[in-house]
Structures are given as structure tokens and as C-alpha cells.
Design an enzyme around this catalytic site. Structure first.
Site, PDB file in Angstrom:
ATOM      1  N   SER A   1      69.714  -0.633  51.008  1.00 50.04           N
ATOM      2  CA  SER A   1      69.148   0.710  51.112  1.00 50.04           C
ATOM      3  C   SER A   1      67.623   0.713  51.036  1.00 50.04           C
ATOM      4  CB  SER A   1      69.720   1.597  49.999  1.00 50.04           C
ATOM      5  OG  SER A   1      69.350   1.058  48.739  1.00 50.04           O
TER       6      SER A   1
ATOM      7  N   LYS B   1      59.374   3.471  48.101  1.00 48.61           N
ATOM      8  CA  LYS B   1      58.526   3.949  49.202  1.00 48.61           C
ATOM      9  C   LYS B   1      57.074   3.980  48.738  1.00 48.61           C
ATOM     10  CE  LYS B   1      61.658   5.565  52.301  1.00 48.61           C
ATOM     11  NZ  LYS B   1      62.809   4.898  51.637  1.00 48.61           N
TER      12      LYS B   1
END
Lengths: 224, 224
Positions: B135, B174
Site C-alpha cells: 500500500s 506521503k
DNA sequence: ATATTATCCGAACATTTGTTCCATGTCAAG
DNA sequence: CTTGACATGGAACAAATGTTCGGATAATAT
């Protein structure tokens, strides 16, 4: 002066003494005294030990600090007797970019990076490269990453390898699968599609066994 | 028996001696003699040193080997005087997957991974997680990778962060950019498009400061 | 105050340890 | 063989180091 039967000269006694010191240090974390060496190697007199210690000092293999007890210090470790280091130095051979082949493994290293011993099955022959640019991004290797490579002319199917593409003049990282007379080069990124090339169009340079990345700006330090 | 003016009792002489031994060892890589301690701390007699050494031995803080010279051994290092370790232990808190928040930083560690000191600006408060699944692949972090995280409620613009998306119940990695009242979450992979979310829909868990990956099968070892 | 315990002190003793001295032996080159 | 460099042996000295001892003082408890 009494004189019992002389024992024959031990031609490598000097090396034995050096090794003894190293073994002693490994076990005791301290250096032996002259007489501990004497007893340990069954030498007849401390003067013999002293004699060889002076020689070893001349050869710059040891130092002796003053008249202090246990004043011997090893300057170089005899082969195979260096104390177990926690960090293994890996030669750093420079940057690697898509358009260039990797440096020759025997090239003069530009520095060293020290890797914890338990992370490596065997540090022998490994070298480190700094990845430049995003060309290997589908191997999950980004700009600035450090990769640890084990040189090898072949790899098992599925292993991540440094591959030189002879016709494109490009270096990439891919998982390699032999499929008849061609080779499938599979990116690590699951959504990227594989590249198929003729078997003779690639040169396996080595296996990538580790990827190291520092995010907070500074790259992983390479010591000169 | 002569008796000059007595110096006042030094209430913490025992600790001073302990610290002196530790300092001596750090610098010399060997242990001091009784008289070296005496001179170093300006103690009037070797018997005083001996007296305290016996006490320290009773308290199990040191050991003494026989009558050998430099036979003192430290059993515990006094606070702040432990020799500089090359490897810093980082608590390993377990796996991290997309659907779960990261473990609490103070949770009981499942093990430890030791990182070379020069790789970290400051080892304080860091912890390690094993990434499960793909992921986070657009942050160039794959299945099995180990990430080193520094807990932080905020990060600078552009830093790689562990982000908990409150509405999706997802953890991701991120780069974070504040843009008015929303936040742009930028994948490390250059071709992936950013995600925009309202500022209140994310929780910054910490900064990712390092990514470690072993390719040859075995994951980076975590010691219990 | 007195008693008790912990600490200090100087000196000396006992080993350990580094070092020197000198005679002698070994070995290889000439 | 002779020579010279290298190596060994035994003994002793000198310095260092660990240890003990008796008594004193200081701090603390009673």
C-alpha cells in the site's frame, strides 16, 4: 651459568607472540603481561619475550606504553584474529546512473560505508553505490538511495539484479526470470509491466542485496 | 603514627572512583591500577582506594580478577559514562499495514534493531516498523521494508510522513504539503498523482527518516 | 555524651611486572 | 670452517602494583 639442553629455535615465535596477544585481547579485552605471554607460549624466560616484543615494535606491529603494566598495544591485527567488529566496512564505488555501467568492483573506493554485521550474511566482495536519478524507480529505488551489491555473473530466477542492457547502454535494477532464450525483467513495482529482452542482450552485474535510504535530507554518510 | 591535618571525608568518593574507572576505560581501552586511581583523584593512600574498591565489589558494581595488575572490571556503567556504542538500539514496534494505525510509540517493543550511530542525527524517541503489503509502494516503500520513524505531530512542508487518514481509516506514507485549508499528499513516485484532503482529515503520526530493505530473502534482523 | 559505624591515613610488605646483563646457542652466508 | 646476525636462557634488579595492618578521625546513631 647453567646450561640445560637448549630447545630448538622457534622460527615463527614472533608471529606466535603476536597471535597470542591478539587472542588474549579478544578473550580478556585487555593486554597480557610479558610473563603471561611467557607462560602461555611456554617460553623459558621473560627476556626472550622482551626481545621479540622489541622486534615487533621495530616492525611497527605493536607499541609499548612506558613502563606501565600491560603496556603492549597492537597496531595491526594478525590475519583472521581481528576482534569481531559490529560494523563491516563496505567500499563505496561512487554514483550509478541509468546511462552508465557500474564501476568495476575492484576500482579504488571513494569511501566506505559501515553496515551492521547481522544485516549481511557475508560482507565479502560487496560494494555500495549511490543511485542517481529516478531511472530505477520501478525497482522501488529512488534518487539518492544507497544500494549494496554483490557482484555475480548470474542470479537465480526472481532475484533482484543490477543489469546492463548492452544495446540500450543502460543500467537498471530488475528481477530476472529466464524464459527460454529470452529474459523477463520484472520491475518491483507490481503495476509496472515487464521488459522482455533476448538473453544475450543483458549482462548481469550482480545482486542487489540491500537498499538504504535516508529521508531527512542528509544522505547516509560515507566515510573517506 | 603521624597525623597531619585530615582532609574532610569525600562523601561521594566511591562514585568518583567508579566514574574515574569508566573515564579511564573510555580513553585508554584498559583499566587503571589502584595507584593510577589514587593519583588521578588525589587520594592520599592506595589503601583508601582499595577500601572503596572492596565496597564497590560488594555492591556488585565492579569485579576484581585475582591479584593481577589492572584487574578491575566494571560490571555496570555509571550513568552517562557508557562507552560510545557504534550501534543504537531502536525499538521495533511491529508491522504496519494500510488498514491499521501505527502502534503507539510507547508500546512494549517486540524487539530491537540496531542502527549505526552516524546514520542517525539523534536516536531519541525513534522506533521501527515493518511494512506489510504494497500500500505504500508509491512512497517507494515495499512489502517487508523496515522504516525508522520519528514521532511528530507536525512536519515541515515536503517531508515524508506517516499519515493516518481519519475518514478512510488508512495509514500511508506521503510527502505533505499544506495548501490553504487542505493538504496535498504527494507520492514519492514521480508519475503518481497527489491526493488532496481537508487538513482536518489527516493525522500526522511522524516523520519517516529511514527506509531499510534486504533483498536476499531474509528480512533485516530484529533482535528480541 | 557515648557508642557505633564508616572512612581515611601512612607505612610497610608481598607479588607482579618490566627491564637489563651477559653468556651461549643456532643458523645461513661466505 | 669462520663469521656475523639472530635467537635463547638464567638470573637479577628496579619499578609497579596489589594488599594488609594499626591506628586515627569523621559522621551518625543511641
Amino acid at each position: 651459568m647453567k646450561r640445560g639442553r637448549r630447545s630448538r629455535i622457534r622460527r615463527d615465535l614472533r608471529q606466535e607472540i603476536l597471535a597470542f596477544i591478539a587472542r588474549w585481547y579478544r578473550q580478556e579485552r585487555t593486554y597480557p603481561t610479558v610473563r603471561e605471554i611467557q607462560k602461555g607460549l611456554k617460553i623459558s624466560s621473560p627476556s626472550v619475550v622482551d626481545y621479540h616484543l622489541r622486534r615487533l615494535e621495530q616492525e611497527d606491529l605493536i607499541t609499548r606504553v612506558g613502563r606501565r603494566s600491560r603496556g603492549i598495544r597492537l597496531r595491526r591485527w594478525p590475519d583472521g584474529l581481528a576482534p569481531e567488529e559490529d560494523l563491516i566496512p563496505i567500499p563505496f564505488l561512487g554514483p550509478i546512473a541509468a546511462g552508465e555501467p557500474i564501476p568495476h568492483p575492484d576500482a579504488e573506493p571513494l569511501g566506505w560505508i559501515r553496515i551492521p554485521r547481522p544485516w549481511l550474511a557475508d560482507g565479502n566482495g560487496l560494494f555500495a553505490l549511490r543511485v542517481q536519478g529516478d531511472s530505477m524507480i520501478d525497482a522501488l529505488v529512488g534518487d539518492g538511495d544507497l544500494i549494496i551489491v554483490k557482484p555475480a555473473p548470474e542470479v537465480e530466477d526472481g532475484e533482484m539484479a543490477v543489469v546492463w542492457l548492452t544495446d540500450r547502454h543502460e543500467t537498471t535494477l530488475k528481477r530476472v526470470y529466464r524464459e527460454g532464450d529470452r529474459v523477463r525483467l520484472q520491475p518491483a513495482h507490481p503495476t509496472m509491466s515487464p521488459l522482455y529482452v533476448p538473453a544475450e542482450a543483458i549482462r548481469i552485474q550482480g545482486k542487489v542485496i540491500q537498499v538504504l535510504r535516508n529521508l531527512n535530507g542528509l544522505p547516509l554518510p560515507v566515510e573517506p
